[in-house]
Design a protein around this motif. Sequence first.
Motif, PDB file in Angstrom:
ATOM      1  N   ALA A   4       7.935  42.942  10.304  1.00 36.68           N
ATOM      2  CA  ALA A   4       8.720  44.019  10.912  1.00 36.68           C
ATOM      3  C   ALA A   4       9.184  44.981   9.817  1.00 36.68           C
ATOM      4  CB  ALA A   4       9.911  43.448  11.660  1.00 36.68           C
ATOM      5  N   PRO A   5       9.065  46.288  10.057  1.00 40.88           N
ATOM      6  CA  PRO A   5       9.413  47.268   9.017  1.00 40.88           C
ATOM      7  C   PRO A   5      10.792  47.067   8.396  1.00 40.88           C
ATOM      8  CG  PRO A   5       8.282  48.364  10.813  1.00 40.88           C
ATOM      9  CD  PRO A   5       8.532  46.939  11.264  1.00 40.88           C
ATOM     10  N   ASP A   6      11.784  46.699   9.180  1.00 41.59           N
ATOM     11  CA  ASP A   6      13.130  46.528   8.634  1.00 41.59           C
ATOM     12  C   ASP A   6      13.312  45.200   7.901  1.00 41.59           C
ATOM     13  OD1 ASP A   6      12.960  45.232  11.211  1.00 41.59           O
ATOM     14  OD2 ASP A   6      15.137  45.006  11.152  1.00 41.59           O
ATOM     15  N   MET A   7      12.282  44.354   7.888  1.00 43.16           N
ATOM     16  CA  MET A   7      12.372  43.042   7.234  1.00 43.16           C
ATOM     17  C   MET A   7      11.426  42.935   6.031  1.00 43.16           C
ATOM     18  SD  MET A   7      14.682  41.546   9.023  1.00 43.16           S
ATOM     19  CE  MET A   7      14.556  39.807   8.672  1.00 43.16           C
ATOM     20  N   GLN A   8      10.710  44.003   5.726  1.00 43.93           N
ATOM     21  CA  GLN A   8       9.760  43.962   4.616  1.00 43.93           C
ATOM     22  C   GLN A   8      10.486  43.863   3.286  1.00 43.93           C
ATOM     23  OE1 GLN A   8       7.079  47.284   5.262  1.00 43.93           O
ATOM     24  NE2 GLN A   8       6.312  46.371   7.140  1.00 43.93           N
TER      25      GLN A   8
END
Length: 168
Positions: free
Chosen positions: A92-96
Amino acid sequence: MDDATQATRIALVDDADAGELLTLRRAAFVTEAQVFGDPNIPPLTQTLAELREDLKRDDVVTIGAWEGHRLVGSIRVELEDNKATLGRLAVAPDMQGRGIGTSLLFAILPHLPEQVTEVWAFTGKDSKENLTMYAKHGFEEHHDDSAGALTYTYLRRVLHEVEARNAG
């Protein structure tokens, strides 16, 4: 429990998670599509029905990473004889940048049949972060291949060779 202390759970993805998996992949691969200027890359065009069929295949293992009830990462592994091919590694983009992709790379190992000696991965030739991550974990660039306007770099990790080198 706040986000910083919540443990990531790694487990197989099944049909009940198909809709969430499709959403995760689309969110994660939008950036990749922008790098290549092509909104029609396979992770963005796969339908839910196609994804469900893929999850049913005996020669495919899909592993997910969850933070609480949220699917935040996944990896797909296709098995063929002595070879495993990784694909659709998505975070997920916010978890990269939190090690989820790396955790998923190592999570596949217990799911590989004993005869598997090579793990292959591919990513867009211009996906510098992906290429760096794979290289950091023992994958070596092998060759490039074009599919339409896109060029993919294929990387290989020979399991026993790398493990022997790291043990020495």
